[in-house]
Design a protein around this motif. Sequence first.
Motif, mmCIF file in Angstrom:
data_model
loop_
_atom_site.group_PDB
_atom_site.id
_atom_site.type_symbol
_atom_site.label_atom_id
_atom_site.label_comp_id
_atom_site.label_asym_id
_atom_site.label_seq_id
_atom_site.Cartn_x
_atom_site.Cartn_y
_atom_site.Cartn_z
ATOM 1 N N GLU A 1 0.498 -1.188 0.339
ATOM 2 C CA GLU A 1 0.120 0.347 0.110
ATOM 3 C C GLU A 1 0.891 1.287 -0.252
ATOM 4 N N ILE A 2 0.612 2.552 -0.162
ATOM 5 C CA ILE A 2 0.628 3.405 -0.771
ATOM 6 C C ILE A 2 0.358 4.513 -0.135
ATOM 7 N N PRO A 3 0.438 5.545 0.828
ATOM 8 C CA PRO A 3 -0.206 6.048 1.468
ATOM 9 C C PRO A 3 0.002 7.660 0.339
ATOM 10 N N LEU A 4 -1.781 8.321 1.088
ATOM 11 C CA LEU A 4 -1.461 9.809 0.077
ATOM 12 C C LEU A 4 -1.314 10.117 1.736
ATOM 13 N N VAL A 5 0.215 11.087 0.587
ATOM 14 C CA VAL A 5 0.897 11.940 0.483
ATOM 15 C C VAL A 5 1.080 13.545 -0.441
ATOM 16 N N GLN A 6 1.298 14.238 0.505
ATOM 17 C CA GLN A 6 1.801 15.496 -0.621
ATOM 18 C C GLN A 6 2.793 15.369 -1.346
ATOM 19 N N SER A 7 4.043 15.095 -0.956
ATOM 20 C CA SER A 7 4.582 15.000 -1.646
ATOM 21 C C SER A 7 5.011 14.361 -2.583
ATOM 22 N N ILE A 8 4.399 12.914 -2.856
ATOM 23 C CA ILE A 8 4.306 12.125 -4.471
ATOM 24 C C ILE A 8 2.954 12.946 -5.235
ATOM 25 N N ARG A 9 2.360 13.277 -4.919
ATOM 26 C CA ARG A 9 1.764 14.396 -5.948
ATOM 27 C C ARG A 9 2.863 15.762 -6.712
ATOM 28 N N PRO B 1 10.077 11.907 -9.492
ATOM 29 C CA PRO B 1 9.447 10.803 -8.992
ATOM 30 C C PRO B 1 10.046 10.520 -7.018
ATOM 31 N N ALA B 2 8.811 10.745 -6.157
ATOM 32 C CA ALA B 2 8.828 10.235 -4.698
ATOM 33 C C ALA B 2 9.510 9.652 -3.894
ATOM 34 N N ALA B 3 10.017 7.857 -5.055
ATOM 35 C CA ALA B 3 10.655 7.660 -4.465
ATOM 36 C C ALA B 3 12.120 7.670 -4.757
ATOM 37 N N LEU B 4 11.965 8.459 -4.624
ATOM 38 C CA LEU B 4 13.586 9.362 -4.907
ATOM 39 C C LEU B 4 14.109 9.976 -3.691
ATOM 40 N N GLN B 5 13.558 10.204 -3.135
ATOM 41 C CA GLN B 5 13.364 10.536 -1.676
ATOM 42 C C GLN B 5 13.575 9.750 -0.301
ATOM 43 N N THR B 6 15.284 9.844 -0.673
ATOM 44 C CA THR B 6 16.045 8.675 0.072
ATOM 45 C C THR B 6 15.254 9.200 1.413
ATOM 46 N N ALA B 7 15.227 7.630 2.471
ATOM 47 C CA ALA B 7 15.327 8.045 3.770
ATOM 48 C C ALA B 7 13.878 8.377 4.165
ATOM 49 N N SER B 8 13.508 8.402 3.501
ATOM 50 C CA SER B 8 11.591 8.578 3.645
ATOM 51 C C SER B 8 11.002 7.538 3.740
ATOM 52 N N PRO B 9 9.641 7.400 4.798
ATOM 53 C CA PRO B 9 8.414 6.797 4.837
ATOM 54 C C PRO B 9 7.892 6.296 3.467
ATOM 55 N N ILE B 10 7.718 7.022 2.535
ATOM 56 C CA ILE B 10 7.494 7.160 1.202
ATOM 57 C C ILE B 10 8.446 6.462 -0.213
ATOM 58 N N GLU B 11 10.036 6.552 0.206
ATOM 59 C CA GLU B 11 10.656 5.756 -0.026
ATOM 60 C C GLU B 11 10.989 4.199 -0.067
ATOM 61 N N ALA B 12 10.788 3.718 1.023
ATOM 62 C CA ALA B 12 10.545 2.770 2.159
ATOM 63 C C ALA B 12 8.872 1.582 1.478
ATOM 64 N N ALA B 13 8.470 2.456 1.251
ATOM 65 C CA ALA B 13 7.113 1.924 0.726
ATOM 66 C C ALA B 13 7.159 1.082 -0.936
ATOM 67 N N PHE B 14 7.526 2.277 -1.400
ATOM 68 C CA PHE B 14 8.236 1.755 -3.139
ATOM 69 C C PHE B 14 8.637 0.824 -2.916
ATOM 70 N N GLU B 15 9.994 1.087 -2.267
ATOM 71 C CA GLU B 15 10.789 -0.266 -2.001
ATOM 72 C C GLU B 15 9.970 -1.356 -1.126
#
Length: 378
Positions: free
Chosen positions: A312-320, A328-342
């Motif tokens: 699952e991927i959360p609804l996060v403003q920074s992804i948009r 793409p937000a997955a390039l944001q290192t050491a973030s919850p978004i990166e962890a979710a996409f990994e």
Amino acid sequence: MKFNKQDILKALESISLAGEGKNMVESGAVLNVITFADEVVVDIKMTTPALHIKKRAEQDIIAIIQEKVSKDAQVKVNIKVEAPEKENANLIKGKPVPGIKNIVAVASGKGGVGKSTVTANLAVTLAKMGFKVGVLDADIYGPSIPLMFDVFNERPLSINVNGKSKMKPVESHGVKVLSIGFFTKPNQAVIWRGPMASKALNQLIFDAAWGELDFMLLDLPPGTGDIHLSIMQSLPITGAVIVSTPQTVALADARKGVAMFQQENIQVPVLGVIENMSYFTPEELPDNKYYIFGNGGAKNLAEDLEVPFLGEIPLVQSIREAGDIGRPAALQTASPIEAAFEEITRNVVAETVKRNDTLPPTEAIKITTMAGCSAVKK
């Protein structure tokens, strides 16, 4: 008068079924021979239901027995048609693209669920894991991949490959990208019927110099229509990933998306379901989760359809925001978004490996370099 079964079989050895090199007895076409008084019953099996071939076989059997055994024989022929089992010819469709090992379609039954966002983030995460990745934007009528990779104003170059002119995909964030958006103006609507759109897609696929790729991701348009069928006829798709939000309206269409790939005459393996916009966590309340579109809908759908749930991927403003600026937000290192996409990407890789281990591979999609891959083991 009683006839000898061996004499009957010896006579049948002198004829064969149409299209077969061996005689009837040697090929196993003769199932049984029964004799009683002046009656002879011959049971045979055939692999074709064609009436003229069945009639020819019956006439040949009667004629050879009456010629070589007795002209007084009353011959009856019973024909059983057993069509040979086909290997699952429709499991993988299309012709291979040289150098591309795995083609994964990212689809949804509904628009607006974040399919292109998921595709872009899967691609950059795969590239970070060390895979060679390409993205084909197959959404002819609403191409958004160029914007999400910040290559909106780029144009593919023409290069010479083995004496042929080929398109060189645009590269961004370690990913090769092609889209119809590179060939249209910003305000230009693509108003094409299905055949023209399909022809354009074929050119993007087969007239491009993709080189060696571990994964090609296909960003498909919403729904279950002509473009989807054209893609499946053109390419040997390894598997499909379905994207949905948790809400009931989106899940109803996601179910149709899964059903399309599982159709008997299509049978593209579904690698799993991804739930996008699962919950909202405000930046100022990081421990809070608000299930705006519902809770666990895509996971329940995956369980119901007996396909893997990939995450699952959360609804996060920074992804948009990241998608809008082309990073793409997955390039944001050491973030919850990166962890979710990994986590989701590791699951996609694992399901791809499992699919290729358990289903018949085609020459275009065999994975040979992922055994022991760290991305799978994490």
